[in-house]
Write an enzyme that holds these catalytic residues in place. Sequence first.
Site, PDB file in Angstrom:
ATOM      1  N   SER A  80      -5.739  -7.468  -1.246  1.00  0.00           N
ATOM      2  CA  SER A  80      -5.527  -6.923   0.092  1.00  0.00           C
ATOM      3  C   SER A  80      -4.025  -6.856   0.317  1.00  0.00           C
ATOM      4  O   SER A  80      -3.244  -7.531  -0.371  1.00  0.00           O
ATOM      5  CB  SER A  80      -6.224  -7.776   1.159  1.00  0.00           C
ATOM      6  OG  SER A  80      -5.843  -9.141   1.057  1.00  0.00           O
ATOM      7  N   GLN A 100      16.466 -12.892   3.308  1.00  0.00           N
ATOM      8  CA  GLN A 100      15.334 -12.554   4.177  1.00  0.00           C
ATOM      9  C   GLN A 100      14.171 -13.516   3.926  1.00  0.00           C
ATOM     10  O   GLN A 100      13.523 -13.997   4.862  1.00  0.00           O
ATOM     11  CB  GLN A 100      14.893 -11.118   3.915  1.00  0.00           C
ATOM     12  CG  GLN A 100      13.753 -10.640   4.803  1.00  0.00           C
ATOM     13  CD  GLN A 100      13.295  -9.250   4.415  1.00  0.00           C
ATOM     14  OE1 GLN A 100      13.003  -8.981   3.251  1.00  0.00           O
ATOM     15  NE2 GLN A 100      13.239  -8.346   5.381  1.00  0.00           N
ATOM     16  N   GLU A 142      -0.695  -6.450   3.276  1.00  0.00           N
ATOM     17  CA  GLU A 142      -0.230  -6.544   4.657  1.00  0.00           C
ATOM     18  C   GLU A 142       0.957  -5.614   4.878  1.00  0.00           C
ATOM     19  O   GLU A 142       1.876  -5.551   4.060  1.00  0.00           O
ATOM     20  CB  GLU A 142       0.183  -7.981   4.984  1.00  0.00           C
ATOM     21  CG  GLU A 142       0.680  -8.159   6.418  1.00  0.00           C
ATOM     22  CD  GLU A 142       1.053  -9.589   6.727  1.00  0.00           C
ATOM     23  OE1 GLU A 142       0.134 -10.447   6.734  1.00  0.00           O
ATOM     24  OE2 GLU A 142       2.250  -9.867   6.953  1.00  0.00           O
ATOM     25  N   PHE A 196      12.100 -16.105   6.464  1.00  0.00           N
ATOM     26  CA  PHE A 196      10.646 -16.189   6.581  1.00  0.00           C
ATOM     27  C   PHE A 196      10.159 -17.605   6.281  1.00  0.00           C
ATOM     28  O   PHE A 196       9.266 -18.117   6.962  1.00  0.00           O
ATOM     29  CB  PHE A 196       9.978 -15.221   5.598  1.00  0.00           C
ATOM     30  CG  PHE A 196      10.201 -13.762   5.887  1.00  0.00           C
ATOM     31  CD1 PHE A 196      10.528 -13.315   7.158  1.00  0.00           C
ATOM     32  CD2 PHE A 196      10.079 -12.824   4.866  1.00  0.00           C
ATOM     33  CE1 PHE A 196      10.730 -11.966   7.416  1.00  0.00           C
ATOM     34  CE2 PHE A 196      10.265 -11.472   5.121  1.00  0.00           C
ATOM     35  CZ  PHE A 196      10.602 -11.039   6.385  1.00  0.00           C
ATOM     36  N   ASP A 202       3.944 -16.516  17.254  1.00  0.00           N
ATOM     37  CA  ASP A 202       5.248 -17.143  17.479  1.00  0.00           C
ATOM     38  C   ASP A 202       5.764 -16.791  18.867  1.00  0.00           C
ATOM     39  O   ASP A 202       5.502 -15.690  19.382  1.00  0.00           O
ATOM     40  CB  ASP A 202       6.257 -16.655  16.430  1.00  0.00           C
ATOM     41  CG  ASP A 202       5.867 -17.064  15.026  1.00  0.00           C
ATOM     42  OD1 ASP A 202       5.420 -18.217  14.860  1.00  0.00           O
ATOM     43  OD2 ASP A 202       5.996 -16.232  14.105  1.00  0.00           O
ATOM     44  N   HIS A 226      -3.663 -11.730  -1.616  1.00  0.00           N
ATOM     45  CA  HIS A 226      -3.192 -10.976  -0.446  1.00  0.00           C
ATOM     46  C   HIS A 226      -1.685 -10.793  -0.605  1.00  0.00           C
ATOM     47  O   HIS A 226      -0.944 -11.774  -0.737  1.00  0.00           O
ATOM     48  CB  HIS A 226      -3.495 -11.752   0.838  1.00  0.00           C
ATOM     49  CG  HIS A 226      -3.138 -11.021   2.089  1.00  0.00           C
ATOM     50  ND1 HIS A 226      -3.884  -9.974   2.583  1.00  0.00           N
ATOM     51  CD2 HIS A 226      -2.115 -11.199   2.975  1.00  0.00           C
ATOM     52  CE1 HIS A 226      -3.336  -9.540   3.713  1.00  0.00           C
ATOM     53  NE2 HIS A 226      -2.269 -10.249   3.959  1.00  0.00           N
TER      54      HIS A 226
END
Length: 307
Positions: free
Chosen positions: A28, A227, A30, A231, A122, A281
């Site tokens: 899958s 980056q 995102e 995260f 968040d 994923h």
Amino acid sequence: MSPAALAPVPPPEPAPLFAHTCGDIGVSFEFFPPKTDAMADTLWRSIEMLAPLHPRFVSVTYGAGGSTRERTHATVERIVRETHLPAAAHLTCVDATRGEIDEIAREYWDIGVRHIVALRGDPPEPGRPYEAHPDGYADAAALVEGLKKVAPFEISVACYPETHPQASCPDADLDNLKRKVDAGADRAISQFFFSADSFFRFRDRAAAAGIRAEIVPGILPVSNVSQTRKFAGLCGAAIPAWLEDKFEGLDELPAARQLVAATIASELCGQLYAGGVRHFHFYTLNRAELAYAICHLLGVRAKAVTA
């Protein structure tokens, strides 16, 4: 006895990492909603590239405090309208009443969305502690329970192999996951990680705690270390020193960074596959090439897309 008979027998050659993958993988992907026309073009090129891999679903993220609500909805609706892909919409608890969230969920159901990724979310301001809306859902477990009352959605939730940074301890974090599953979640998708052992230990602890839902590893191919570091701070993932070292000196060499990123993520997926994982994923960051390459190594092949 002849000298040949005394010669040592060489050890068997180890099989390549992906030699035994046989197309039994489910994947899958995102995406996040685009902010500009150029970003939208990049997103849709990525969707078109990944669609022939026939993912189990594709999900679209939801900004802090619902900041991308309209763009998320528009992106999900376009996926439903223009592709064959099962679309999953992210939905959070932040800064919204139960009634508002229920209405959004009903709108998704009405346009054909059958899968929600339910998250606490968040705060809209970085560093601000999470506060539940006085008329909203208190947390992800309450959100899952509420969504199941709206419609019989398939629901995915988040889990944290290396513990959510706001959890008081690993056991408390695992208890929270169990609450979400007990409320009706069908699967948990993990935040990214870079140690297969950390995922396996978490999976074993979840099973010991009586969590029977599917736990799917979330894979982030790293091409931008700074980056990724940002995260990681938000989700409690550890970035090992060896990983940062592998990207040293590649700031001005994007093609080399891509190769290194694909190699590292592919090795992690190979280790997970060897440990019995069959569903992955991918956090694509709206870029298809790395995820596509890793899927190819795992034996996932493009098939004709049917209308």
